[in-house]
Scaffold this motif. Sequence first.
Motif, short mmCIF file in Angstrom:
data_model
loop_
_atom_site.label_atom_id
_atom_site.label_comp_id
_atom_site.label_asym_id
_atom_site.label_seq_id
_atom_site.Cartn_x
_atom_site.Cartn_y
_atom_site.Cartn_z
N ALA A 43 46.95 33.92 37.14
CA ALA A 43 48.12 33.46 37.89
C ALA A 43 49.32 34.36 37.61
N TRP A 44 49.46 34.82 36.38
CA TRP A 44 50.58 35.69 36.01
C TRP A 44 50.51 37.01 36.77
N GLU A 45 49.32 37.55 36.92
CA GLU A 45 49.16 38.81 37.65
C GLU A 45 49.58 38.67 39.10
N GLY A 46 49.40 37.49 39.68
CA GLY A 46 49.75 37.28 41.08
C GLY A 46 51.05 36.54 41.29
N ARG A 47 51.90 36.45 40.26
CA ARG A 47 53.13 35.66 40.33
C ARG A 47 54.13 36.23 41.32
N ASP A 48 55.02 35.37 41.79
CA ASP A 48 56.13 35.79 42.64
C ASP A 48 57.05 36.70 41.81
N ALA A 49 57.48 37.78 42.40
CA ALA A 49 58.29 38.76 41.68
C ALA A 49 59.65 38.21 41.25
N SER A 50 60.09 37.12 41.85
CA SER A 50 61.43 36.62 41.58
C SER A 50 61.49 35.62 40.42
N VAL A 51 60.34 35.22 39.87
CA VAL A 51 60.39 34.21 38.81
C VAL A 51 61.08 34.77 37.58
N PRO A 52 61.84 33.94 36.85
CA PRO A 52 62.66 34.44 35.74
C PRO A 52 61.94 34.48 34.39
N TYR A 53 60.66 34.15 34.33
CA TYR A 53 59.97 34.10 33.04
C TYR A 53 59.70 35.52 32.53
N LYS A 54 59.83 35.67 31.23
CA LYS A 54 59.57 36.97 30.61
C LYS A 54 58.11 37.13 30.20
N THR A 55 57.42 36.03 29.98
CA THR A 55 56.03 36.07 29.49
C THR A 55 55.20 35.00 30.20
N PRO A 56 53.88 35.15 30.18
CA PRO A 56 53.02 34.08 30.70
C PRO A 56 53.25 32.76 29.97
N TYR A 57 53.57 32.82 28.70
CA TYR A 57 53.79 31.59 27.92
C TYR A 57 54.99 30.82 28.45
N GLU A 58 56.05 31.51 28.84
CA GLU A 58 57.21 30.83 29.42
C GLU A 58 56.82 30.16 30.73
N ALA A 59 55.99 30.83 31.51
CA ALA A 59 55.51 30.23 32.76
C ALA A 59 54.68 28.98 32.47
N LEU A 60 53.91 29.01 31.38
CA LEU A 60 53.10 27.86 30.98
C LEU A 60 54.00 26.68 30.60
N ILE A 61 55.10 26.97 29.94
CA ILE A 61 56.06 25.91 29.59
C ILE A 61 56.59 25.26 30.86
N MET A 62 56.98 26.08 31.84
CA MET A 62 57.46 25.54 33.11
C MET A 62 56.38 24.72 33.80
N ALA A 63 55.16 25.22 33.79
CA ALA A 63 54.05 24.50 34.43
C ALA A 63 53.86 23.13 33.81
N SER A 64 54.03 23.03 32.50
CA SER A 64 53.86 21.73 31.83
C SER A 64 54.96 20.75 32.24
N ILE A 65 56.16 21.26 32.46
CA ILE A 65 57.25 20.39 32.92
C ILE A 65 56.97 19.90 34.34
N VAL A 66 56.53 20.79 35.20
CA VAL A 66 56.17 20.41 36.56
C VAL A 66 55.06 19.37 36.55
N GLU A 67 54.08 19.57 35.67
CA GLU A 67 52.95 18.63 35.57
C GLU A 67 53.44 17.22 35.24
N LYS A 68 54.40 17.11 34.33
CA LYS A 68 54.87 15.80 33.91
C LYS A 68 55.89 15.19 34.87
N GLU A 69 56.52 16.02 35.69
CA GLU A 69 57.53 15.51 36.61
C GLU A 69 56.93 14.86 37.86
N THR A 70 55.76 15.29 38.26
CA THR A 70 55.18 14.72 39.48
C THR A 70 53.67 14.88 39.50
N GLY A 71 53.00 13.89 40.08
CA GLY A 71 51.58 14.01 40.32
C GLY A 71 51.30 14.29 41.79
#
Length: 326
Positions: A186-214
Amino acid sequence: MFKKLLLSLILLGGLAAGGMVYWAKQPVFDAGQPRPFTIKPGSSLASSVQQIDEAGVGVNPELLELLARATGKGGKLKAGSYELKPGATPLRLLTQLVRGEFAQESLTVIEGWTFRQMRQAIAAQASLKHDTAALSDAELLAKISPDYSMPEGLFFPDTYLFAKGSSDMQVYKQAHNLLLKRLNQAWEGRDASVPYKTPYEALIMASIVEKETGRRADRNTIAGVFVNRLKIGMLLQTDPTVIYGMGDQYQGVIRKRDLTTDTPYNTYTRAGLPPTPIALPGAESIEAAMHPAQTDALYFVAKGDGSSHFSSSLDEHNQAVNQYQR
């Protein structure tokens, strides 16, 4: 006389061989549930056959041993837990034993679980060998991946198959390796505009999205809201991170003092992403984090039906809160 005796012996041998072939191709049993059995490590052919018989599989042990010797497979049987299914023949049974086609068990790791919940589910799986039971979270993670200090979010929610009696470490390693594979793809195909510096930061965001809505339809827009906030330096102010930071103190309700009590995970008091993921995100949440919706929204509120109302201004957001939550 000798010729007649020889012919008789050849005939009897042929009949016996033919009988063996016929028996080997007949179902052991035709209907019902699969019949489980286990071959212990270090078992001889005779001992293996005895264990199968004692488990009540229903195959003739003397003939099975003779079949194994006649086919040259007597020394190739693999120890482990098996199941013989209805309709299977002695020949099929022997093939299972030689190939090591062990009985498969399964365990499902649910999207949005915390690592603590994952450990509880694995500990409750009676078919696993619990080699990690005495390990702390940090010790367990060190045996899987020394590149990380905290295990939260580092295991992919999925259904995992394993042979009965397998080490629970196998499940942890499978889930971690699959997470890294999915995250890096997913990191290799990410949108160029995302502000994350690492895949791990993207994973943190993904976990927040997961808990915010099903709700699948809202995930990308919710990711878009949080990305917008990150870009302008606005606090994320997301309740699931506060709840995670409260740990066992959370009793189902967030009070005002909880929002103002500082923890590393309180996104009402600290800017940016929390230090680790807060849950195990699934594939859709990871994709949403990598491809947030292009939106001007900075706020959202739950509408009570599983969906959310998105707003670009605080006034609009407050009106939505009054409409849907008061």
